[in-house]
Scaffold this active site. Structure first.
Site, short mmCIF file in Angstrom:
data_model
loop_
_atom_site.label_atom_id
_atom_site.label_comp_id
_atom_site.label_asym_id
_atom_site.label_seq_id
_atom_site.Cartn_x
_atom_site.Cartn_y
_atom_site.Cartn_z
N HIS A 14 7.38 -8.02 -3.63
CA HIS A 14 6.18 -7.97 -4.24
C HIS A 14 6.27 -9.51 -4.93
O HIS A 14 6.47 -9.81 -6.39
CB HIS A 14 5.48 -7.03 -5.48
CG HIS A 14 5.64 -6.12 -4.37
ND1 HIS A 14 3.66 -5.85 -4.20
CD2 HIS A 14 5.56 -4.19 -3.82
CE1 HIS A 14 3.35 -4.31 -3.40
NE2 HIS A 14 5.32 -4.03 -3.04
N GLY B 215 0.61 -1.31 -0.08
CA GLY B 215 0.07 0.06 -0.40
C GLY B 215 1.15 1.32 -0.59
O GLY B 215 1.44 1.14 0.37
N GLU C 126 3.95 -11.32 -5.98
CA GLU C 126 2.60 -11.28 -7.55
C GLU C 126 3.07 -10.80 -8.38
O GLU C 126 2.45 -10.99 -8.73
CB GLU C 126 1.64 -10.61 -6.73
CG GLU C 126 1.63 -9.21 -6.33
CD GLU C 126 2.56 -8.22 -5.29
OE1 GLU C 126 1.66 -7.56 -4.87
OE2 GLU C 126 3.46 -9.34 -4.50
N LYS D 101 -11.49 -13.00 -15.51
CA LYS D 101 -12.31 -13.23 -16.69
C LYS D 101 -12.13 -14.50 -17.68
O LYS D 101 -12.23 -15.22 -18.08
CB LYS D 101 -12.14 -12.26 -17.57
CG LYS D 101 -12.25 -12.66 -19.21
CD LYS D 101 -12.86 -12.39 -19.91
CE LYS D 101 -13.81 -11.00 -20.04
NZ LYS D 101 -15.24 -10.10 -20.61
N CYS E 96 5.56 -6.14 1.29
CA CYS E 96 5.58 -4.67 1.47
C CYS E 96 5.26 -3.55 2.75
O CYS E 96 5.71 -4.25 3.76
CB CYS E 96 5.57 -4.14 0.29
SG CYS E 96 6.18 -2.57 0.20
N TYR E 97 4.03 -3.04 2.31
CA TYR E 97 3.38 -2.77 3.40
C TYR E 97 3.11 -3.66 4.91
O TYR E 97 3.06 -3.16 6.13
CB TYR E 97 2.20 -1.80 3.12
CG TYR E 97 1.54 -1.21 4.32
CD1 TYR E 97 2.01 0.77 4.83
CD2 TYR E 97 0.48 -1.14 5.01
CE1 TYR E 97 1.64 1.21 5.54
CE2 TYR E 97 -0.10 -0.48 5.90
CZ TYR E 97 0.65 0.67 6.46
OH TYR E 97 -0.16 1.42 7.36
N ASP F 35 -18.95 -13.27 -21.30
CA ASP F 35 -19.46 -13.35 -19.59
C ASP F 35 -20.99 -13.76 -19.67
O ASP F 35 -21.09 -14.16 -19.10
CB ASP F 35 -19.48 -12.19 -18.32
CG ASP F 35 -17.97 -11.81 -19.16
OD1 ASP F 35 -16.86 -12.31 -19.27
OD2 ASP F 35 -17.64 -10.27 -18.92
#
Length: 521
Positions: free
Chosen positions: A178, A61, A180, A377, A88-89, A235
């Site tokens: 990070h 963040g 991710e 998606k 991180c944060y 969708d």
């Protein structure tokens, strides 16, 4: 959180406003782990009791932990007895709350690529790491200056002496980088080790989701009637077939032709559905209604709200025609929900409203059926394959509910829409001719609200400019522009200018998301 979530082991991601929090969820979903993202200010003790997570991840963040009033999770997160991973944060706030210290700046900021080396002690979280030093992605100004009691260092970088820390007794883990993002190449392995430690069985599969969704649709709908907003995109198509499998003839699909479709799209969508599926389908030609209300409107949010409101009016009319419908089904996805929510006092802001998020007017007296609301998606496409939808359905590029309205910045006119349709058709034909359609997540033309001077033959032109857009993505939350060759772009621009009266200049949009969005409005 829906009843489907309760059928699975659940991981909670507490969001502190990082731009890449959604990538944490993507990593976990790819590992067949069900997870949800919730902003820190909406997570309290009661929520934790209700959600009952099997593990918790604290996101990054933009805030600074030493600041007064900086975001915090409930202390109960650390009292649940489940593994917690701070990123991180999230690492910094974990240290601060558990007795460590965080300092602002002071020469230890790191932004971009960095390399972490191991400490002497090894832990299971790092299995598969440190065959050599590990490349990671750092983005921090503050740093942990003193570990909380019980924590040990397991990895360091030049500007992060506590790059990887853990309290093994409590199964608390914290990393300054990070894992991710794709700039941390071995990040997936770290997440795999974390969820293994937490005891996840990988029960989040589309086969299981299909069975549970069908059961829940039947429970929700009973013997009521449902109308489904069908656009022909992935969708709404998957939602329609899933609901039809659950309740059969109780479902009526409504395809609203709002005059904002691509060239020949209405005929193709209606024909495609009637050819492949025997279900009630109403083709509602409402172009005059929509274009009349949009006349003179330039603001993108106003456009979206007008279109959303008119959709509801049309569905309400057809619900009455079939003798009253109790439910309205939509193909709402998880990214739609995330982008449409702004939390008061929270870390995120509304990027743009989505016409299919936000509930229904009370006058409709209908309930929403949104069986895809928890899916990204790519998960919807996987569910479509599970349902046996043809590749022509599953492989279609996303097309927004407001249609060409948001690819026509400024005032919408019928003349501009006609030009845009022709240019878009040429562009997509070019992409297909070159065998690139399936490599690209989404491609379209936007007609710009400016005219430019040109020369065609011996004459002067003063026509519209257009922008080509093509992106690669996994779920639409982040995207990179597609790297067309200059030969392709030149050939395409020549075709558009030669074949589409009204356009004399073509540009290519090379903006990634973030900072841009995929669509222009």
């Amino acid at each position: 959180m829906t009843e489907i979530a309760h059928e699975h082991d659940r991981l909670l991601i507490i969001d502190f406003g990082s731009q890449v929090t959604q990538l944490i969820a993507r990593r976990l979903r790819e590992l067949n782990v069900y997870c949800e993202i919730h902003p820190f200010n909406l997570v309290d003790d009661a929520f934790l009791d209700s959600f009952a997570p099997k593990a918790v991840i604290l996101s990054g963040g933009p805030a600074s932990v030493p600041d007064e009033g900086s975001p915090r999770p409930p202390m109960k997160v650390f009292e649940l007895g489940v593994p917690v991973l701070g990123i991180c944060y999230g690492q910094q706030v974990m240290m601060q709350m558990l007795g460590g210290k965080v300092l602002r700046g002071q020469g230890t900021a790191e932004f971009g690529r960095a390399y972490v080396t191991p400490a002497e002690a090894r832990i299971d979280l790092l299995n598969g790491w440190f065959l050599d030093r590990e490349q990671v992605w750092m983005s921090h100004g503050d740093h942990v200056s003193e570990l909380a009691p019980g924590f040990t260092v397991y990895g360091t970088s030049p500007n992060a002496p506590y790059a990887i820390t853990a309290d093994l007794d409590r199964r608390f883990y914290a990393v300054q980088f990070h894992p991710e993002v794709h700039h941390t190449p071995n990040g997936r392995t770290l997440f795999e080790n974390f969820i293994r430690d937490a005891g996840f069985t990988g029960d989040w599969t589309m086969g299981a989701y299909r069975e549970e969704a069908i059961r829940l649709i039947r429970e929700q709908v009973g013997d009521g009637k449902v109308i489904c907003a069908l656009s022909g995109g992935v969708d709404s198509s998957v939602a329609a077939i899933l609901i039809h499998e659950a309740i059969g003839e109780q479902l009526t699909c409504v395809f609203v032709d709002h005059g904002l479709m691509r060239k020949n799209e209405a005929e193709e969508v209606v024909g495609m559905f009637r050819e492949h599926y025997n279900l009630p389908l109403i083709h509602a030609d409402e172009a005059d209604l929509f274009l009349g209300r949009l006349e003179g409107v330039s603001d993108p949010e106003t456009k979206r709200k007008i279109i959303g409101g008119l959709f509801i009016d049309v569905f309400e009319k057809h619900a009455q025609e079939i003798g009253g419908a109790d439910f309205l089904a939509q193909g709402t996805l998880y990214p739609d929900v995330i982008e449409s929510v702004s939390f008061s006092g929270g870390p995120s802001v509304t990027i743009k409203s989505h016409h299919n998020v936000g509930g229904l007017p009370e006058r409709m007296n209908m309930q929403l059926v949104e069986p895809l609301r928890e899916l990204f998606k790519d998960e919807v496409r996987a569910l479509g394959r599970e349902l046996g939808l043809p590749d022509s359905f599953i492989g279609r590029h996303p097309f927004p509910g407001p249609g060409l309205a948001i690819r026509c910045p400024g005032e919408i006119t019928r003349a501009k829409l006609d030009i845009l349709r022709e240019a878009d058709a040429v562009y997509i034909d070019q992409i297909r001719r070159h065998g690139l359609y399936d490599e690209i997540w989404q491609a379209f033309v936007a007609i710009l609200p400016v005219r430019t001077v040109g020369v065609m033959g011996d004459g002067r032109t003063y026509d519209y400019a257009c922008a080509l857009r093509a992106v690669t993505s996994v779920d639409g939350m982040t995207a990179d522009y597609y790297p067309f060759s200059h030969d392709f772009l030149g050939e395409t621009a020549t075709r558009i200018i030669n074949e589409v009266p009204g356009i004399n200049r073509v540009t290519y949009d090379i903006t990634s998301k973030p900072p841009g969005t995929i669509e222009w409005e």
